[in-house]
Design an enzyme around this catalytic site. Sequence first.
Site, PDB file in Angstrom:
ATOM      1  N   VAL A 142       0.838  -1.325  -0.033  1.00 21.37           N
ATOM      2  CA  VAL A 142      -0.055   0.056  -0.198  1.00 21.37           C
ATOM      3  C   VAL A 142       1.016   1.222   0.172  1.00 21.37           C
ATOM      4  O   VAL A 142       1.648   1.368   1.016  1.00 21.37           O
ATOM      5  CB  VAL A 142      -0.977   0.072   1.162  1.00 21.37           C
ATOM      6  CG1 VAL A 142      -1.685   1.281   1.322  1.00 21.37           C
ATOM      7  CG2 VAL A 142      -1.597  -1.262   1.160  1.00 21.37           C
TER       8      VAL A 142
ATOM      9  N   HIS B 274       3.280   3.530   6.329  1.00 28.52           N
ATOM     10  CA  HIS B 274       2.968   2.911   7.518  1.00 28.52           C
ATOM     11  C   HIS B 274       3.910   2.117   8.404  1.00 28.52           C
ATOM     12  O   HIS B 274       4.897   1.822   7.534  1.00 28.52           O
ATOM     13  CB  HIS B 274       1.639   2.050   7.390  1.00 28.52           C
ATOM     14  CG  HIS B 274       1.646   1.136   5.959  1.00 28.52           C
ATOM     15  ND1 HIS B 274       2.022   1.359   4.934  1.00 28.52           N
ATOM     16  CD2 HIS B 274       1.781  -0.458   6.342  1.00 28.52           C
ATOM     17  CE1 HIS B 274       2.057   0.158   4.091  1.00 28.52           C
ATOM     18  NE2 HIS B 274       2.196  -0.914   5.022  1.00 28.52           N
ATOM     19  N   ILE B 275       3.868   2.188   9.595  1.00 30.00           N
ATOM     20  CA  ILE B 275       4.757   1.297  10.376  1.00 30.00           C
ATOM     21  C   ILE B 275       4.012   0.236  11.133  1.00 30.00           C
ATOM     22  O   ILE B 275       3.115   0.142  11.347  1.00 30.00           O
ATOM     23  CB  ILE B 275       5.283   2.186  11.550  1.00 30.00           C
ATOM     24  CG1 ILE B 275       5.818   3.392  11.157  1.00 30.00           C
ATOM     25  CG2 ILE B 275       6.295   1.229  12.434  1.00 30.00           C
ATOM     26  CD1 ILE B 275       6.344   4.472  12.059  1.00 30.00           C
ATOM     27  N   HIS B 276       4.491  -1.088  10.761  1.00 29.71           N
ATOM     28  CA  HIS B 276       4.236  -2.428  11.313  1.00 29.71           C
ATOM     29  C   HIS B 276       4.812  -2.291  12.709  1.00 29.71           C
ATOM     30  O   HIS B 276       5.783  -2.302  13.022  1.00 29.71           O
ATOM     31  CB  HIS B 276       4.337  -3.522  10.563  1.00 29.71           C
ATOM     32  CG  HIS B 276       4.012  -3.597   8.995  1.00 29.71           C
ATOM     33  ND1 HIS B 276       2.917  -4.478   8.817  1.00 29.71           N
ATOM     34  CD2 HIS B 276       4.384  -3.122   7.988  1.00 29.71           C
ATOM     35  CE1 HIS B 276       2.705  -4.188   7.502  1.00 29.71           C
ATOM     36  NE2 HIS B 276       3.555  -3.402   7.136  1.00 29.71           N
TER      37      HIS B 276
END
Length: 106
Positions: free
Chosen positions: A96, A100-102
């Site tokens: 995506v 974003h941080i997992h």
Amino acid sequence: MSPEKSIFSKIIDREIPATFIHEDEKCIVINDINPKARVHLLIIPKKPIATLFDLTPDDKDVMGHMMLLLPQIAQSQGLDGFKTQINTGESGGQEVFHIHIHLLGQ
């Protein structure tokens, strides 16, 4: 013509449902729909930034905010340790194109 909204922008705008763990003026935290650990959360800025390559000096505040939020969220989930991951670009495993941080923990 504006670029198509990412799935994360649609979640932020409440066009797609998600389980929100946290939300503030800068970001959201949701459960990953395909978890790789007992706790697998995504920390997502509300500002749509495609990849780490697209960051500008103006993004220091939101990125710093998300980094400082990570241990707070981990502790709220009962974790005393965790792993983080940011995939960047298609060859870096990014699916995506909205940073974003997992956050992953057992």
